[in-house]
Design an enzyme around this catalytic site. Sequence first.
Site, PDB file in Angstrom:
ATOM      1  N   HIS A  94       0.866  -1.162  -0.019  1.00 12.78           N
ATOM      2  CA  HIS A  94       0.030   0.074   0.106  1.00 12.78           C
ATOM      3  C   HIS A  94       0.770   1.164  -0.021  1.00 12.78           C
ATOM      4  O   HIS A  94       0.390   2.515   0.218  1.00 12.78           O
ATOM      5  CB  HIS A  94      -1.038  -0.135   1.303  1.00 12.78           C
ATOM      6  CG  HIS A  94      -1.827  -1.365   1.338  1.00 12.78           C
ATOM      7  ND1 HIS A  94      -2.515  -1.488   0.458  1.00 12.78           N
ATOM      8  CD2 HIS A  94      -1.778  -1.908   2.367  1.00 12.78           C
ATOM      9  CE1 HIS A  94      -3.123  -2.803   0.977  1.00 12.78           C
ATOM     10  NE2 HIS A  94      -2.670  -2.971   2.240  1.00 12.78           N
ATOM     11  N   HIS A 125      -6.661  -4.099  -1.313  1.00 11.17           N
ATOM     12  CA  HIS A 125      -6.083  -5.644  -1.344  1.00 11.17           C
ATOM     13  C   HIS A 125      -6.375  -6.207  -2.549  1.00 11.17           C
ATOM     14  O   HIS A 125      -6.184  -7.588  -2.791  1.00 11.17           O
ATOM     15  CB  HIS A 125      -6.561  -6.180  -0.220  1.00 11.17           C
ATOM     16  CG  HIS A 125      -6.180  -5.436   1.081  1.00 11.17           C
ATOM     17  ND1 HIS A 125      -7.095  -4.643   1.738  1.00 11.17           N
ATOM     18  CD2 HIS A 125      -5.177  -5.697   1.988  1.00 11.17           C
ATOM     19  CE1 HIS A 125      -6.274  -4.083   2.699  1.00 11.17           C
ATOM     20  NE2 HIS A 125      -5.307  -4.925   3.115  1.00 11.17           N
TER      21      HIS A 125
END
Lengths: 332, 332, 220, 220
Positions: free
Chosen positions: B56, B219
């Site tokens: 991320h 995700h």
Amino acid sequence: MKKLINDPSSVVRDALIGIAAAHPELRIDHENRIIYRGDTPKKGKVGLISGGGSGHEPLHGGFVGYGMLDAACAGEVFTSPTPDQMLEATKQVDGGAGVLHIVKNYTGDVLNFEMAAELAASETGVAVESVVTNDDVAVQDSLWTAGRRGVGVTVLLEKIVGAAAEAGQDLAQIAALARRINESGRSMGMALTSCTVPAAGKPTFDLPEGEMELGVGIHGEPGRTRVPTGTARDIAAQLVDPILRDLDFVGSPVIVMLNGMGGTPLLELYLMFGEVAAILNRSGVTVARNLVGNYITSLEMTGCSVTVLKTDNDMLKLWDAPVNTAGLRWGA
Amino acid sequence: MKKLINDPSSVVRDALIGIAAAHPELRIDHENRIIYRGDTPKKGKVGLISGGGSGHEPLHGGFVGYGMLDAACAGEVFTSPTPDQMLEATKQVDGGAGVLHIVKNYTGDVLNFEMAAELAASETGVAVESVVTNDDVAVQDSLWTAGRRGVGVTVLLEKIVGAAAEAGQDLAQIAALARRINESGRSMGMALTSCTVPAAGKPTFDLPEGEMELGVGIHGEPGRTRVPTGTARDIAAQLVDPILRDLDFVGSPVIVMLNGMGGTPLLELYLMFGEVAAILNRSGVTVARNLVGNYITSLEMTGCSVTVLKTDNDMLKLWDAPVNTAGLRWGA
Amino acid sequence: MTADTGSTGAVSTATIIAWLTVFRDLVTANNAYLTELDSAIGDADHGSNMTRGMDAVVAQVGSVAPESIAELFTSAGMTLVKTVGGASGPLYGTFFLRCGSATPAGATQLDSTAFGTCLRAGLEGVVARGKAQAGDKTMFDAMAPALAAYDQTVGRGASLSAAGVAAAVAAATGRDNTEPLVAKKGRASYLGDRSVGHIDPGSASTTLLFEALARALSDT
Amino acid sequence: MTADTGSTGAVSTATIIAWLTVFRDLVTANNAYLTELDSAIGDADHGSNMTRGMDAVVAQVGSVAPESIAELFTSAGMTLVKTVGGASGPLYGTFFLRCGSATPAGATQLDSTAFGTCLRAGLEGVVARGKAQAGDKTMFDAMAPALAAYDQTVGRGASLSAAGVAAAVAAATGRDNTEPLVAKKGRASYLGDRSVGHIDPGSASTTLLFEALARALSDT
Ligand SMILES: Nc1ncnc2c1ncn2[C@@H]1O[C@H](COP(=O)(O)OP(=O)(O)O)[C@@H](O)[C@H]1O
Ligand SMILES: Nc1ncnc2c1ncn2[C@@H]1O[C@H](COP(=O)(O)OP(=O)(O)O)[C@@H](O)[C@H]1O
Ligand SMILES: [Mg+2]
Ligand SMILES: [Mg+2]
Ligand SMILES: [Mg+2]
Ligand SMILES: [Mg+2]
């Protein structure tokens, strides 16, 4: 083609609207597609302009602001802007101390900036100097060809001469500094996948699993050779070795940029930087400063490039000086 | 799978080596995979830690530094870190004023941070408060489910409470502020393509030409619905409308983040921001500050998310306060 | 002195307008083809560059109705310079600007020799700007043979129409001859040997330029 | 009281080591399968999470040679908590930690009832941590039926071996029964109705856990 756009023909116009909305501190001339510092011209300061095809963001528009560019001219995607844009920007940013044109060495950019300089000479009293960056070691240089491409060094150059202009250096000094930076820097890039020019609607090239383009530029153009992919460690060597073979970086502090082509995750860019730094260490090169991230991109292309710039204390001081742009900011 | 990595199992370890090389101002505990501010713990300052799966970036490691986090724990790609990492970070950053855990609402993150807090309570004297972010309007909230995901608001929260901690607010104040921020912000995301988890070796989902996933998280998980792609303008509406339906943003200055998922060019992100800003304007929402770029990503996924945070003058002051991290920097 | 039986005719402002308009139509129809060629050894924008530029040229010509051939050329050149960018903008722009400078001011008709002089000035402008030589794998490699064929056809007293056709055919041959070359100028030169085996996109658009000219001259 | 003719045997430290080792082997062999399931309704890491964790568990057990069953369970639980992360780390970790707490300190042998008590404590730990209920489409939906089958089989006086097989079969049924469910817990719950039609990855790894147990108990 999957893109967050309204229409391939309005990409640049629409993006400029977004840039204007995001950065009230900038002034956008939508008709001429020029991004200005809010406070340009600054009396007595050398004006710095650059420009090029769009699709390389944050270059150049993201580098307009305190301590860097006064203006950036945006062309169509991968198409250099036109002389009238550059002429207009030249007039607007001149604070009486002249204007430097920062040009990446592509035929289109060179010819258009050349015409702009001719127009500036004939139509205005503005003193114009041009510096052409050509740092890409992937391209064999020769008097008889278009020469090397201008790539990563352009970013570092814009930062350093931006600080010099802010410090009050005159046009001749700044042009000389810019040329010295260009001569002291080298870059090499690679791509794992192609990008897609919006107006073309499909990837510029196909690159199957297991292959990469070595020695690509920033326009989705194919590279010098197509070779098998490898580990990050292998790829780092394939990027750094030609740079070190081309110029001796031992003995001076260097600035290293590990640049993403646009579609590669930051996680991988840091991983690559680790490999690059290790090679440079082993080669006796002293990394004094670094940049890791997307700075001069090729739309959504995945891959990266390495730029190494030989500096001295003065250059490092200018590098460390405050900068306040959308794409690069510190000390301000 | 085409990635700039050495081995799927060493991605996080290798990237941390690169981060250490790039950021000498940070301290990296390679064994525990923790990124620390160089000067933590700061006596009397509340320590701020966060963490989550890798992939991320810049979240969270890129937000460690002056005015933001004291430490970030890195998990495997898309896998939350473990309680012992968080416990170690908690001990290290406590300057006597306690530690705030900033947790994104995923079962894994919540459970691991929960265990860490239990261990901190039983093994150390450190006062720990936790705040769980859950701003994703794509997910229907309910007492009987895992609830909403924590996404973009996390970035804005880390900046604002980071400034509050720097300003000397105490743990109770900071925890309350953090909860207020979480309650005042909403996000919504979309993806044009999937990402590829290195250990999985292939894209998490297939998304054919002409289709997008609406309401994705970070995700690579599929979204709430698969719908036809549209123009940037259409997509902006599909992101902003559910946010505005969920919370009333009229009357307070808002911070808007137009976040890239990792693989989308900045040109398109600015273009999207233009469309988002236009909708907010039309809806009577006052955009006081904005961020456009890759801040909370999902590897090389293409797409974007919008986060809108309702603020007040105090929050804006904290937002404007100096911050000096790899991923967010101004005034320092 | 010649066996050619057609009238040698004259180039009028209408001829030039037709030339520009047909060129616009041809680049529009070949937009994807030109970009395809540019994808192989360039940056995939030559089709959209030329289409954008010629759309603007035709729109501009239509809106101001230039009264002389020189004005037409200059307007086309200026518009290309202002709207295309890239390498092709300054090069095609300079081509037309120099055509304009070489045209007697105010003239609304040109005979085949005078028109040939204009075209030659245009080619010289391209060389002055781009420094390309024969065999560098650029638009020059279509343009130079086209002008040679034009001059030769006019020289043996043939019609303008015949000269246009000869130029178009020679341009096409020049274009095809770029395929085996290693590029020395422009973006394709970065590819080195990998540029071999591909037609230069600019030579392809220049071939369209002379096909358009042939069509425009067929009415003279 | 029962028709079962096998010995009821006992669970030893060797049984537990075998259980953990076979579980490691099974998750390794099914790494791609578990990740495939997690790609459909999660984030494509369940296979690598479980493999990483069980590799570490087996390595740890091998390096310290724990002397009691409680130590073995606790070590496995701690290692999972420290190496897995995600949802499965704390959940499987808590399972083994609670199994450990429920085992008499120092014991190296457990009869089938005492072992059942351990497993039950493990399941309660999973529920305490994750708050999942039957039908939420989680590992609970394989684990709870497995324990019920174990207890029932032991309850009718059957062998440990038979109880292990019954547990494994029930787990597999529970796993398959997750397919039509709408996920209420964990990452799959974000998908809402789109989670229907997919097997829950955790229920699949839990089935492997009980298959491994069945194999380990077959030697008792
Ligand atoms: N120096 C030059 N002289 C003549 N023609 C050139 C030169 N450089 C490039 N060209 C021509 O320009 C064409 C490319 O045009 P275009 O794709 O529109 O611009 P760019 O290369 O800037 O993307 C080439 O195919 C070539 O024919
Ligand atoms: N609250 C919960 N209670 C029980 N099991 C859960 C819960 N949340 C998730 N799980 C289980 O965890 C599995 C996912 O594990 P894993 O993929 O390793 O972690 P993550 O979801 O963090 O990526 C799910 O398939 C589900 O069986
Ligand atoms: Mg171009
Ligand atoms: Mg996960
Ligand atoms: Mg091109
Ligand atoms: Mg998972």
